[in-house]
Design an enzyme around this catalytic site. Structure first.
Site, PDB file in Angstrom:
ATOM      1  N   PRO A  29       0.829  -1.201   0.000  1.00 49.68           N
ATOM      2  CA  PRO A  29       0.000   0.000   0.000  1.00 49.68           C
ATOM      3  C   PRO A  29       0.862   1.249   0.000  1.00 49.68           C
ATOM      4  O   PRO A  29       1.894   1.300   0.653  1.00 49.68           O
ATOM      5  CB  PRO A  29      -0.781  -0.101   1.313  1.00 49.68           C
ATOM      6  CG  PRO A  29      -0.422  -1.391   1.923  1.00 49.68           C
ATOM      7  CD  PRO A  29       0.835  -1.863   1.307  1.00 49.68           C
ATOM      8  N   GLU A  30       0.430   2.228  -0.734  1.00 51.39           N
ATOM      9  CA  GLU A  30       1.096   3.520  -0.766  1.00 51.39           C
ATOM     10  C   GLU A  30       0.212   4.533  -0.039  1.00 51.39           C
ATOM     11  O   GLU A  30      -0.763   4.146   0.586  1.00 51.39           O
ATOM     12  CB  GLU A  30       1.373   3.916  -2.226  1.00 51.39           C
ATOM     13  CG  GLU A  30       2.170   2.840  -2.959  1.00 51.39           C
ATOM     14  CD  GLU A  30       2.482   3.184  -4.412  1.00 51.39           C
ATOM     15  OE1 GLU A  30       2.687   4.372  -4.705  1.00 51.39           O
ATOM     16  OE2 GLU A  30       2.515   2.259  -5.241  1.00 51.39           O
TER      17      GLU A  30
END
Length: 295
Positions: free
Chosen positions: A2-3
């Site tokens: 995840p960013e």
DNA sequence: AAGGTCACCTGAAGGC
DNA sequence: TGCCTTCAGGTGACCT
């Protein structure tokens, strides 16, 4: 995995469902999930018991839950496959459940850290005067932070002797950007990933940052990017920004700007996706020849 | 000493 | 069917 947008979706969910609640018990099912807590799993669990959680905060890809009554926070990094889920106690354990946190109001559900690859983890740390966990003080502000220093970022790019995508993924220069949104922002900016950072002008840096902010904001509104079930929000739901990606994962598909087939190149043990026409490689990919006669 | 490589994990997918 | 290789959204220890 995840960013920034995905972590922010999770932060909002945790804030809604866990902030203000008091921890009843902590169960560490896999020691690697708390490896950044150097005092160990027992210490982690013991020190959290009875603590009330404050509102969730985030910088880049890190999120943390401050303790209401002391200047410490539970720091969370999702790594590549981490999930924070709010589940009814009766829900069967997930296959990769690593940490379970229960609360004194058990009917509102428990907080679970699930992580297939165990690159992520939880840990408890003291915070600086401005409420930041000390161990992440070296991380730069992220581009959605109102105090992000754009001038300093540009100066740092000009000073660095590296290429633009490496710089975007360097969390000490700008945090929250990962492989997906780096490729998306570079495509929007028509910049090749191997462009030397020293060649960027101030307007080009500003344009790039604008695209980073735009694509991340749009992804956030879509609930993040989910290629599979590995990224979900605290209720286990996927985001739907994948359908809006212009570059990442689009090898051989037509560029949405010019129709040229998109390309994928191995890059730093992963992949870079780009349009060979819109994003021309820098003229000299290699070092220019040294002036003869010098040592 | 800044910049680049690789290890850390598990699992899915594809080739043979 | 099954074995093998490759790949995956991140980080940081360790090289030069």
């Amino acid at each position: 995995m995840p960013e920034l947008p995905e972590v922010e979706v999770v932060r909002r969910g945790v804030e809604r469902w866990a902030a203000g609640r008091t921890i009843a018990s902590v169960d560490v099912l896999h020691p690697r999930a708390v490896r950044r807590h150097t005092a160990g799993a027992q210490d982690f669990a013991a020190r959290l018991r009875g603590q009330r959680l404050g509102p969730a905060l985030r910088r880049g890809k890190y999120l943390w839950l401050p303790l209401a009554d002391e200047a410490h926070a539970v720091l969370v990094h999702l790594g590549m496959s981490g999930q924070l889920l709010i589940q009814p106690a009766a829900t069967p354990d997930e296959r990769h459940l690593r940490v379970r946190i229960t609360f004194d109001d058990a009917e509102a559900g428990e907080l679970r850290f699930v992580d297939q690859r165990t690159f992520g983890g939880l840990s408890l740390h003291p915070c600086t005067a401005d409420g930041l966990p000390e161990v992440i003080a070296h991380i730069a502000r992220d581009p959605l932070d109102p105090e992000f220093d754009q001038a300093a970022f540009h100066t740092a790019l000009r000073r660095r002797r590296t290429t633009i995508k490496r710089a975007l993924l360097d969390q000490s220069l700008i945090s929250g950007v990962g492989n997906i949104y780096a490729d998306e922002a570079l495509w929007r900016s028509r910049l090749h990933y191997d462009r030397p950072t020293g060649t960027l002008t101030r307007p080009r840096t500003a344009e790039l940052l604008g695209h980073i902010r735009d694509v991340m904001t749009a992804a956030l509104h879509a609930g993040g990017t989910s290629f599979d079930s590995l990224y979900v929000n605290v209720n286990g739901e996927s985001g739907y920004f994948e359908r809006s990606l212009d570059a990442y994962g689009r090898e051989d598909e037509p560029c949405r700007r010019c129709g040229t087939a998109m390309r994928r190149r191995p890059w730093m043990n992963r992949s870079s996706y780009f349009c060979p026409r819109c994003q021309r490689p820098p003229r000299t990919a290699t070092t220019p020849p040294l002036t003869p006669g010098r040592t």
